[in-house]
Write a protein that holds these residues in place. Structure first.
Motif, PDB file in Angstrom:
ATOM      1  N   ASP A   1      41.393  33.145  45.376  1.00  0.00           N
ATOM      2  CA  ASP A   1      42.749  34.170  45.500  1.00  0.00           C
ATOM      3  C   ASP A   1      42.623  35.534  46.345  1.00  0.00           C
ATOM      4  O   ASP A   1      41.219  35.520  46.587  1.00  0.00           O
ATOM      5  CB  ASP A   1      43.494  34.509  44.430  1.00  0.00           C
ATOM      6  N   ARG A   2      43.551  35.911  46.623  1.00  0.00           N
ATOM      7  CA  ARG A   2      43.260  37.572  47.100  1.00  0.00           C
ATOM      8  C   ARG A   2      43.766  38.049  46.774  1.00  0.00           C
ATOM      9  O   ARG A   2      45.244  38.045  46.836  1.00  0.00           O
ATOM     10  CB  ARG A   2      43.436  36.923  48.853  1.00  0.00           C
ATOM     11  N   ASN A   3      43.898  39.283  46.589  1.00  0.00           N
ATOM     12  CA  ASN A   3      44.358  41.002  46.604  1.00  0.00           C
ATOM     13  C   ASN A   3      44.947  40.847  44.670  1.00  0.00           C
ATOM     14  O   ASN A   3      45.768  41.736  44.396  1.00  0.00           O
ATOM     15  CB  ASN A   3      45.745  40.656  46.791  1.00  0.00           C
ATOM     16  N   ALA A   4      43.985  40.037  43.909  1.00  0.00           N
ATOM     17  CA  ALA A   4      44.516  40.148  42.981  1.00  0.00           C
ATOM     18  C   ALA A   4      44.724  41.209  41.885  1.00  0.00           C
ATOM     19  O   ALA A   4      45.019  41.913  41.078  1.00  0.00           O
ATOM     20  CB  ALA A   4      43.998  39.308  42.066  1.00  0.00           C
ATOM     21  N   GLN A   5      43.863  42.664  42.505  1.00  0.00           N
ATOM     22  CA  GLN A   5      43.320  43.482  42.238  1.00  0.00           C
ATOM     23  C   GLN A   5      44.082  44.566  42.993  1.00  0.00           C
ATOM     24  O   GLN A   5      44.118  46.135  42.808  1.00  0.00           O
ATOM     25  CB  GLN A   5      41.946  44.083  42.359  1.00  0.00           C
ATOM     26  N   SER A   6      44.778  44.083  43.824  1.00  0.00           N
ATOM     27  CA  SER A   6      46.041  45.347  44.985  1.00  0.00           C
ATOM     28  C   SER A   6      44.387  45.949  46.135  1.00  0.00           C
ATOM     29  O   SER A   6      45.147  46.382  46.052  1.00  0.00           O
ATOM     30  CB  SER A   6      46.914  46.085  43.824  1.00  0.00           C
ATOM     31  N   ASP A   7      43.623  44.760  46.183  1.00  0.00           N
ATOM     32  CA  ASP A   7      42.991  45.883  47.098  1.00  0.00           C
ATOM     33  C   ASP A   7      43.011  44.477  48.513  1.00  0.00           C
ATOM     34  O   ASP A   7      41.591  45.576  48.959  1.00  0.00           O
ATOM     35  CB  ASP A   7      41.776  46.088  46.766  1.00  0.00           C
ATOM     36  N   GLY A   8      42.880  43.287  48.372  1.00  0.00           N
ATOM     37  CA  GLY A   8      43.617  42.755  49.664  1.00  0.00           C
ATOM     38  C   GLY A   8      42.364  42.137  49.338  1.00  0.00           C
ATOM     39  O   GLY A   8      42.124  40.901  50.175  1.00  0.00           O
ATOM     40  N   GLN A   9      40.752  42.422  48.691  1.00  0.00           N
ATOM     41  CA  GLN A   9      40.145  41.202  48.300  1.00  0.00           C
ATOM     42  C   GLN A   9      40.463  39.967  47.873  1.00  0.00           C
ATOM     43  O   GLN A   9      41.002  39.407  47.118  1.00  0.00           O
ATOM     44  CB  GLN A   9      38.929  42.477  47.764  1.00  0.00           C
ATOM     45  N   TYR A  10      39.397  38.596  48.587  1.00  0.00           N
ATOM     46  CA  TYR A  10      39.251  37.889  47.669  1.00  0.00           C
ATOM     47  C   TYR A  10      38.563  37.391  46.244  1.00  0.00           C
ATOM     48  O   TYR A  10      37.878  38.463  46.213  1.00  0.00           O
ATOM     49  CB  TYR A  10      37.875  37.023  48.771  1.00  0.00           C
ATOM     50  N   GLY A  11      38.714  36.688  45.839  1.00  0.00           N
ATOM     51  CA  GLY A  11      38.172  36.167  44.137  1.00  0.00           C
ATOM     52  C   GLY A  11      38.502  35.186  43.917  1.00  0.00           C
ATOM     53  O   GLY A  11      39.122  34.308  44.127  1.00  0.00           O
ATOM     54  N   GLU A  12      37.440  35.419  42.633  1.00  0.00           N
ATOM     55  CA  GLU A  12      37.255  33.689  41.780  1.00  0.00           C
ATOM     56  C   GLU A  12      37.827  34.294  40.412  1.00  0.00           C
ATOM     57  O   GLU A  12      36.964  35.135  40.179  1.00  0.00           O
ATOM     58  CB  GLU A  12      35.845  33.087  42.405  1.00  0.00           C
ATOM     59  N   ARG A  13      38.297  33.305  39.776  1.00  0.00           N
ATOM     60  CA  ARG A  13      38.382  33.601  38.161  1.00  0.00           C
ATOM     61  C   ARG A  13      39.018  32.406  38.373  1.00  0.00           C
ATOM     62  O   ARG A  13      39.560  31.765  38.120  1.00  0.00           O
ATOM     63  CB  ARG A  13      39.471  35.139  38.222  1.00  0.00           C
TER      64      ARG A  13
END
Length: 142
Positions: free
Chosen positions: A116-128
């Protein structure tokens, strides 16, 4: 909508896999726009889901897409605002007041692996990895 049309002209073919560094500066730093682009690059289809992430499951169902509470790999995850446990069952993952969406790469037991992207309200790509929750909805795109 103009940005989607313009991007469509720039992306000629959907690759078999998607690089985490999807390059769409200025518009795909939100979870919804990232997932729309991700779906398009993987399937060649532009998803016709509208509104905030929390609205996507209802919007997709109205548009004729299959929406289910049963997770499936290569589907779109829709989270309602709230709290979800990660795979270590200690950390908490929060979907904000607009909900959250991501791409389900795989399902394993009671967990889904999401990009996903923006999971931490920072616009960054992430995996979880997230523990499957009864309020989660999955939009089947294939």
């Amino acid at each position: 909508m103009a940005a989607l049309a313009m991007l469509y002209l720039l992306v000629m073919a959907a690759p078999a896999t998607v690089d985490s560094n999807i390059d769409c500066p200025g518009w795909c730093d939100q979870c919804t726009s990232f997932v729309a682009e991700y779906v398009h690059r993987l399937t060649g289809k532009w998803p016709a889901f509208y509104g905030d992430a929390k609205d996507w499951a209802d919007s997709a169902a109205r548009g004729g897409w299959t929406v289910s509470a049963v997770p499936r790999a290569r589907s779109v995850l829709v989270l309602q605002p709230g709290e979800y446990r990660t795979n270590d069952n200690i950390k908490t993952y929060i979907a904000g007041h607009m909900g959250h969406t991501g791409w389900v790469d795989s399902v394993s037991g009671n967990y889904i692996h999401v990009v996903d992207r923006n999971a931490q309200s920072d616009g960054q790509y992430g995996e979880r990895s997230l523990r499957i929750h009864p309020s989660m909805r999955f939009i089947y795109v294939e």
